[in-house]
Design an enzyme around this catalytic site. Structure first.
Site, PDB file in Angstrom:
ATOM      1  N   GLY A  85      48.122  27.775  45.188  1.00 20.34           N
ATOM      2  CA  GLY A  85      49.023  26.959  45.998  1.00 20.34           C
ATOM      3  C   GLY A  85      48.370  26.596  47.316  1.00 20.34           C
ATOM      4  O   GLY A  85      47.582  27.370  47.866  1.00 20.34           O
TER       5      GLY A  85
ATOM      6  N   LYS B 142      51.794  31.613  54.788  1.00 23.70           N
ATOM      7  CA  LYS B 142      50.565  31.782  55.570  1.00 23.70           C
ATOM      8  C   LYS B 142      50.382  30.621  56.558  1.00 23.70           C
ATOM      9  O   LYS B 142      50.078  30.840  57.741  1.00 23.70           O
ATOM     10  CB  LYS B 142      49.358  31.870  54.638  1.00 23.70           C
ATOM     11  CG  LYS B 142      49.304  33.136  53.801  1.00 23.70           C
ATOM     12  CD  LYS B 142      48.103  33.111  52.857  1.00 23.70           C
ATOM     13  CE  LYS B 142      48.026  34.373  52.021  1.00 23.70           C
ATOM     14  NZ  LYS B 142      46.866  34.360  51.096  1.00 23.70           N
TER      15      LYS B 142
ATOM     16  N   CYS C  40      46.611  28.956  51.781  1.00 25.97           N
ATOM     17  CA  CYS C  40      46.332  28.968  50.343  1.00 25.97           C
ATOM     18  C   CYS C  40      46.644  30.347  49.767  1.00 25.97           C
ATOM     19  O   CYS C  40      46.515  31.359  50.458  1.00 25.97           O
ATOM     20  CB  CYS C  40      44.853  28.672  50.055  1.00 25.97           C
ATOM     21  SG  CYS C  40      44.204  27.155  50.759  1.00 25.97           S
ATOM     22  N   ASP C  41      47.038  30.358  48.511  1.00 24.82           N
ATOM     23  CA  ASP C  41      47.203  31.636  47.833  1.00 24.82           C
ATOM     24  C   ASP C  41      47.051  31.430  46.332  1.00 24.82           C
ATOM     25  O   ASP C  41      47.415  30.374  45.802  1.00 24.82           O
ATOM     26  CB  ASP C  41      48.568  32.264  48.126  1.00 24.82           C
ATOM     27  CG  ASP C  41      48.571  33.748  47.791  1.00 24.82           C
ATOM     28  OD1 ASP C  41      48.142  34.543  48.652  1.00 24.82           O
ATOM     29  OD2 ASP C  41      48.952  34.123  46.670  1.00 24.82           O
ATOM     30  N   SER C  42      46.491  32.437  45.676  1.00 24.99           N
ATOM     31  CA  SER C  42      46.272  32.361  44.234  1.00 24.99           C
ATOM     32  C   SER C  42      47.008  33.489  43.520  1.00 24.99           C
ATOM     33  O   SER C  42      47.020  34.629  43.992  1.00 24.99           O
ATOM     34  CB  SER C  42      44.773  32.446  43.912  1.00 24.99           C
ATOM     35  OG  SER C  42      44.063  31.360  44.477  1.00 24.99           O
TER      36      SER C  42
END
Length: 242
Positions: free
Chosen positions: A136, A78, A99-101
């Site tokens: 992250g 991203k 960001c990513d979850s």
């Protein structure tokens, strides 16, 4: 990899200016966390194909990734996608945050369920149990390299990354509670089919670790990444009202 052929003539001045923080995410929760923390930022959504990113990474690495690794890979994708766009536009004063979850439950990675049926199945399985939410973070620095930088370093764009995780203990939920929660639509678009800052808060007994990791963006992680890039978090704070 995001790259830069050469720094513009005013590289030193651009490096010294207060940078723009660009959030490469459409998440309302992440946006609200930054707003509540008094941070000035703008949003540029990346529109990456998450499944394709993970598939390419699996093919390249020759194996499956853990849920934590998947969160980092997607955060990186991203941030880099938006950084490429801004770089093509000639932007030289931005810090791009991706960001990513990914939720890990009994060894399986749970992303967004998207459908009521899948959300219902997941929430039923998680009821009364525990899982781990991995978030992250990847921060790309588009500011020009200093004039005295090593030529090899000057052609690379600096970046920093952080992974933050927290264990989540769910309350035992009745079939009616699960139906009612799924009917709100909230769990369909969030990793793991739950949130800590919405209807789902009623069904979370405890969080062990960094609570904001569950919501999707620990500001402490952002502070640490900025610090390693030589940027105090306070330089991104909005002016106090009044």
């Amino acid at each position: 990899m995001v790259g830069m052929t050469s720094a513009p003539p005013d590289a030193s001045a651009a490096k010294a200016r207060t940078p723009r923080l660009v959030l490469a995410s459409a998440s309302p929760a992440r946006k609200k966390l930054l707003e509540d923390s008094g941070i000035v930022f703008e949003v540029r959504v990346s529109h990456i194909d998450e499944d394709a990113v993970l598939a390419r990474a699996t093919k390249t690495d020759g194996g499956q990734h853990t849920p934590a690794q998947a969160a980092q890979l997607l955060a990186q994708a991203k941030a880099r996608a938006v950084a490429h766009e801004l770089e093509d536009e000639g932007v030289v004063d931005a810090l791009v945050l991706g960001c990513d979850s990914v939720f890990e439950f009994e060894g399986t990675a749970y992303g967004k369920p998207y459908t009521p049926q899948k959300a219902r199945e997941r929430i039923t399985a998680m009821s009364g149990k525990m899982g781990t939410l991995h978030t992250g973070h990847y921060l790309v620095d588009l500011r020009p390299a200093p004039e005295d930088a090593d030529p090899c370093e000057a052609c690379m764009i600096p970046h920093e990354s952080e992974l933050r995780s927290a264990r989540v203990h769910f309350a035992q939920m009745s079939e009616q509670e699960i139906e009612d929660y799924v009917a709100t639509g909230e769990p369909l678009q969030v990793a793991g089919s739950f949130t800590l800052d919405g209807y789902g808060a009623a069904f979370i007994r405890g969080v062990y670790g960094e609570p904001h990791a569950v919501i999707g963006l620990p500001v402490n992680a952002l502070k640490d990444m900025l610090s390693r890039l030589g940027v105090p978090l306070s330089t991104l704070w909005a002016e106090p009202a009044g």
